[in-house]
Design a protein around this motif. Structure first.
Motif, PDB file in Angstrom:
ATOM      1  N   VAL A  52      50.599  35.255  42.211  1.00  0.00           N
ATOM      2  CA  VAL A  52      50.028  36.255  41.286  1.00  0.00           C
ATOM      3  C   VAL A  52      48.718  35.728  40.708  1.00  0.00           C
ATOM      4  O   VAL A  52      47.727  36.464  40.605  1.00  0.00           O
ATOM      5  CB  VAL A  52      51.038  36.605  40.163  1.00  0.00           C
ATOM      6  CG1 VAL A  52      50.364  37.340  39.022  1.00  0.00           C
ATOM      7  CG2 VAL A  52      52.171  37.432  40.723  1.00  0.00           C
ATOM      8  N   SER A  74      45.212  37.472  41.275  1.00  0.00           N
ATOM      9  CA  SER A  74      44.452  37.860  40.089  1.00  0.00           C
ATOM     10  C   SER A  74      43.042  37.284  40.148  1.00  0.00           C
ATOM     11  O   SER A  74      42.055  37.972  39.849  1.00  0.00           O
ATOM     12  CB  SER A  74      45.180  37.381  38.842  1.00  0.00           C
ATOM     13  OG  SER A  74      44.462  37.714  37.689  1.00  0.00           O
ATOM     14  N   ASP A  75      42.946  36.018  40.561  1.00  0.00           N
ATOM     15  CA  ASP A  75      41.643  35.369  40.688  1.00  0.00           C
ATOM     16  C   ASP A  75      40.790  36.081  41.744  1.00  0.00           C
ATOM     17  O   ASP A  75      39.611  36.361  41.516  1.00  0.00           O
ATOM     18  CB  ASP A  75      41.832  33.899  41.065  1.00  0.00           C
ATOM     19  CG  ASP A  75      40.508  33.162  41.149  1.00  0.00           C
ATOM     20  OD1 ASP A  75      39.781  33.146  40.134  1.00  0.00           O
ATOM     21  OD2 ASP A  75      40.194  32.620  42.226  1.00  0.00           O
TER      22      ASP A  75
END
Length: 197
Positions: free
Chosen positions: A59, A63-64
């Motif tokens: 995750v 997200s990055d």
């Protein structure tokens, strides 16, 4: 009473209780089974924890990646807006630059105080050639249909229909030249058109 137990009673004694251990298990067997259950639960918990850690890492990576992609998109949009703004601001720069020699020629012509009619005419012709060259360089093309050419409503504007010894709906005379800019009509040519006989 008989020493034989009912089969249903026998089954209920061997059936596992709520903790999954048979009801007739000895205390040692029960303790071993409970320890095995606890060990299995601890192993399952470690496995679930490891899976959760892996998912948290994934995750965080996603997200990055999302934030980087969003930032790149925003930067690309901002650069495109800046380019469009510059293009609008400086769109006339090339056209204006090509008109400067025309302005110079007109000023030079006006600076001659006692020019002859022939000199004025010659200077005007040179200036007109400069102007036409500047227009052509900037894709401003004359629309000047020849007499007898077919009337084109996309590039010509008929002022009137006149009787003529030529085919109907053809150009008789050009009253004012038209112009295209990058193949788009800037101004239609004003023409008279041959009336049907």
């Amino acid at each position: 009473m008989s020493n034989h137990q009912n089969p249903e009673q026998n089954q209920s004694m061997n059936a596992p209780g709520t903790d999954g251990i048979p009801a007739d298990a000895s205390p040692e067997e029960r303790e071993a089974a409970l320890a095995a259950n606890e060990a299995q639960a601890a192993a399952d918990m470690i496995s679930v924890q490891a899976e959760m850690d892996g998912l948290k890492t994934r995750v965080a990576e996603l997200s990055d990646h999302f934030l980087r992609a969003k930032a790149e998109t925003e930067n690309a949009r901002r650069r495109a807006e800046e380019e469009i703004s510059k293009a609008r601001k400086f769109a006339l720069e090339s056209f204006a630059e090509s008109l400067l020699p025309v302005a110079d020629s007109l000023e030079a012509g006006l600076a001659v105080k006692d020019a002859t009619l022939e000199q004025i005419r010659e200077g005007t012709e040179v200036t007109l050639r400069q102007l036409k060259a500047a227009l052509e360089r900037n894709k401003v093309i004359e629309v000047n249909p020849a007499a007898g050419s077919k009337f084109d409503p996309h590039q010509h504007q008929a002022i009137s229909m006149v009787p003529a010894d030529q085919e109907a709906n053809t150009v008789v005379t050009v009253l004012q030249k038209g112009y295209l800019i990058a193949e788009r009509v800037l101004r239609p040519a004003l023409v008279t058109v041959a009336a049907p006989k």
